[in-house]
Each structure stands twice: as C-alpha cells, then as structure tokens.
Design a protein around this motif. Structure first.
Motif, short mmCIF file in Angstrom:
data_model
loop_
_atom_site.label_atom_id
_atom_site.label_comp_id
_atom_site.label_asym_id
_atom_site.label_seq_id
_atom_site.Cartn_x
_atom_site.Cartn_y
_atom_site.Cartn_z
N MET A 10 3.77 1.08 12.44
CA MET A 10 3.03 2.29 12.03
C MET A 10 2.26 1.87 10.61
O MET A 10 1.18 2.34 10.28
CB MET A 10 3.87 3.39 11.74
CG MET A 10 4.24 3.98 12.99
SD MET A 10 2.57 4.42 14.21
CE MET A 10 2.73 3.24 15.33
N VAL A 11 2.90 0.92 9.87
CA VAL A 11 2.18 0.66 8.53
C VAL A 11 1.10 -0.22 8.82
O VAL A 11 0.00 0.02 8.06
CB VAL A 11 3.24 -0.03 7.41
CG1 VAL A 11 2.67 -0.25 6.23
CG2 VAL A 11 4.60 0.83 7.32
N ASN A 12 1.10 -1.23 9.80
CA ASN A 12 0.02 -1.94 10.00
C ASN A 12 -0.98 -1.20 10.73
O ASN A 12 -2.36 -1.62 10.72
CB ASN A 12 0.32 -3.20 11.06
CG ASN A 12 -0.58 -4.33 10.88
OD1 ASN A 12 -0.97 -4.74 10.14
ND2 ASN A 12 -0.80 -4.33 12.44
N VAL A 13 -0.66 -0.10 11.52
CA VAL A 13 -1.62 0.80 12.17
C VAL A 13 -2.42 1.49 11.20
O VAL A 13 -3.58 1.61 11.26
CB VAL A 13 -0.99 1.72 13.05
CG1 VAL A 13 -1.85 2.74 13.40
CG2 VAL A 13 -0.40 0.90 14.41
N HIS A 50 5.55 -7.32 0.11
CA HIS A 50 5.54 -7.39 -1.61
C HIS A 50 5.30 -5.61 -2.07
O HIS A 50 5.00 -5.79 -3.31
CB HIS A 50 4.09 -8.28 -2.02
CG HIS A 50 4.36 -9.57 -1.42
ND1 HIS A 50 4.99 -10.58 -2.13
CD2 HIS A 50 3.71 -9.96 -0.42
CE1 HIS A 50 4.92 -11.62 -1.52
NE2 HIS A 50 4.25 -11.39 -0.49
N GLY A 51 5.43 -4.90 -1.18
CA GLY A 51 5.17 -3.40 -1.71
C GLY A 51 6.33 -2.97 -2.59
O GLY A 51 7.41 -3.29 -2.40
N THR A 52 6.03 -2.08 -3.37
CA THR A 52 7.29 -1.25 -4.15
C THR A 52 7.11 0.20 -4.07
O THR A 52 6.16 0.61 -3.29
CB THR A 52 6.97 -1.44 -5.46
OG1 THR A 52 5.72 -1.02 -6.20
CG2 THR A 52 6.89 -2.99 -5.87
N MET A 53 7.98 0.97 -4.45
CA MET A 53 8.14 2.58 -4.23
C MET A 53 6.85 2.89 -5.25
O MET A 53 6.46 4.21 -4.95
CB MET A 53 9.34 2.92 -4.60
CG MET A 53 10.61 2.69 -3.73
SD MET A 53 10.32 2.99 -2.11
CE MET A 53 10.37 4.70 -1.98
N ASP A 54 6.75 2.26 -6.14
CA ASP A 54 5.56 2.63 -7.17
C ASP A 54 4.27 2.78 -6.29
O ASP A 54 3.45 3.44 -6.31
CB ASP A 54 5.26 1.79 -8.54
CG ASP A 54 6.28 2.13 -9.39
OD1 ASP A 54 6.99 3.33 -9.43
OD2 ASP A 54 6.68 1.50 -10.51
N ASP A 55 4.26 1.61 -5.48
CA ASP A 55 2.98 1.41 -4.63
C ASP A 55 2.73 2.60 -3.66
O ASP A 55 1.77 3.08 -3.42
CB ASP A 55 2.92 0.01 -3.98
CG ASP A 55 2.54 -1.12 -4.58
OD1 ASP A 55 2.06 -1.06 -5.76
OD2 ASP A 55 3.33 -2.40 -4.19
N TYR A 93 7.84 2.38 6.45
CA TYR A 93 7.33 2.04 5.17
C TYR A 93 8.49 1.70 4.17
O TYR A 93 8.55 0.73 3.51
CB TYR A 93 6.68 3.36 4.35
CG TYR A 93 5.03 3.70 4.99
CD1 TYR A 93 4.02 3.19 4.22
CD2 TYR A 93 5.10 4.53 6.10
CE1 TYR A 93 2.72 3.34 4.75
CE2 TYR A 93 3.87 4.57 6.50
CZ TYR A 93 2.81 4.09 5.94
OH TYR A 93 1.55 4.37 6.34
N ILE A 94 9.79 2.28 4.18
CA ILE A 94 10.78 2.07 3.58
C ILE A 94 11.31 0.95 3.94
O ILE A 94 11.89 0.08 3.18
CB ILE A 94 11.78 3.30 3.49
CG1 ILE A 94 11.09 4.58 3.03
CG2 ILE A 94 13.07 2.90 2.61
CD1 ILE A 94 10.75 4.56 1.65
N ASP A 95 11.29 0.68 5.20
CA ASP A 95 11.95 -0.67 5.56
C ASP A 95 11.25 -1.86 5.27
O ASP A 95 11.92 -3.05 4.94
CB ASP A 95 12.03 -0.72 7.36
CG ASP A 95 12.97 -0.34 7.81
OD1 ASP A 95 14.30 0.04 7.17
OD2 ASP A 95 13.12 0.14 9.12
N HIS A 96 9.90 -1.72 4.98
CA HIS A 96 9.05 -2.92 4.66
C HIS A 96 9.16 -3.10 3.16
O HIS A 96 9.23 -4.05 2.74
CB HIS A 96 7.51 -2.55 4.84
CG HIS A 96 7.01 -2.77 6.34
ND1 HIS A 96 7.47 -1.90 7.38
CD2 HIS A 96 6.31 -3.62 6.81
CE1 HIS A 96 6.77 -2.28 8.41
NE2 HIS A 96 6.09 -3.32 8.21
N ILE A 97 9.47 -2.03 2.27
CA ILE A 97 9.40 -1.83 1.12
C ILE A 97 10.69 -2.51 0.54
O ILE A 97 10.91 -3.30 -0.37
CB ILE A 97 9.00 -0.73 0.34
CG1 ILE A 97 7.51 -0.32 0.53
CG2 ILE A 97 9.17 -0.68 -1.17
CD1 ILE A 97 6.87 0.97 0.27
N VAL A 98 11.85 -1.64 0.81
CA VAL A 98 13.22 -2.08 0.40
C VAL A 98 13.99 -2.94 1.27
O VAL A 98 14.37 -3.79 0.57
CB VAL A 98 13.99 -0.42 0.47
CG1 VAL A 98 15.42 -0.64 0.04
CG2 VAL A 98 13.30 0.78 -0.26
#
Ligand code: SF4
Length: 123
Positions: A10-13, A50-55, A93-98
């Motif tokens: 879903m992030v890639n979508v 490479h994403g962060t929670m700030d992103d 999103y959380i899976d990708h970031i954290v």
C-alpha cells in the motif's frame, strides 16, 4: 475500481499515484507542484527503508496543505491515495519505517535514495 490483494504494497501504491499526480501537475501553483514532489520523495524514502516517523508526520502535514491550498482538482485530490492508505493500512507504513520490512515483499528495502530527507532540508 481497482482490486488488490496482499501482494500489493500500500505504501508503494500510494507512491505510484503520487508519482502520476506529480508528473501531471501543470506547475501553476506551488502546493501541487512542490508538494507532490516532496510527497513522492518521502514515499520513496519510506519504500526504500530509509523513512523515519518524522517523515511520516511531514507526509500527513503535506497532505493537508496540498489538499486545502491547491488551485484545482488534481492537487486537491492528489493526497487522497496517501490519506486512504494511511487510514486503512498505517501498519504497513510502520512496518517499512520501524521494522524495515515490506509486508507484501514488493519494496527493495536496500534501494539507494537521496541522502537528505525533506525533514532534514526544512530543519
Ligand atoms: S493544483 Fe491544478 S493548477 Fe495547481 S499546479 Fe496542480 S494541476 Fe496545476
């Protein structure tokens, strides 16, 4: 109607649809011209691990700004795929970031991206 199963990230979508809006933007107003480009940068960083929670916070803020201040329907609706996926699939999103993993196995979490986050550039 678009039908997807759990092999779609879903992030890639969201990134795909933002990329479409970014390339279709006529550039007349800054929120759409610059906002969609920044959202695309943020989503690319998240997809690459490479994403962060700030992103993520900045992404949500940008969605609201672009939606409310763009001049026409393209910019006003461009954030919708991001907002919908965040509403129903925030865990991805959380899976990708954290956890630095793509649950659908679509994203290349080792992909190189621009060194600076828009958050770092704005700081
Ligand atoms: S919102 Fe509309 S007018 Fe503004 S840059 Fe995007 S396409 Fe152009």
């Amino acid at each position: 109607m678009i039908v997807m199963d759990d092999t779609s990230c879903m992030v890639n979508v969201a990134r795909f649809f933002i990329e479409f809006c970014m390339t279709e933007s006529c550039g007349k107003c800054i929120p759409c011209r610059a906002g969609t480009a920044q959202m695309h940068t943020l989503l690319t960083r998240i997809c690459a691990g490479h994403g962060t929670m700030d992103d993520l916070d900045l992404l949500v803020e940008l969605c609201a700004t672009v939606k409310e201040t763009s001049l026409c329907g393209l910019g006003q609706t461009a954030p919708n795929p991001v907002l919908s996926t965040l509403k129903y699939f925030k865990h991805e999103y959380i899976d990708h970031i954290v956890h630095k993993r793509c649950p659908a196995g679509v994203c290349n979490m080792e992909a190189p991206v621009a060194a600076e986050s828009p958050v770092e550039v704005l700081a």
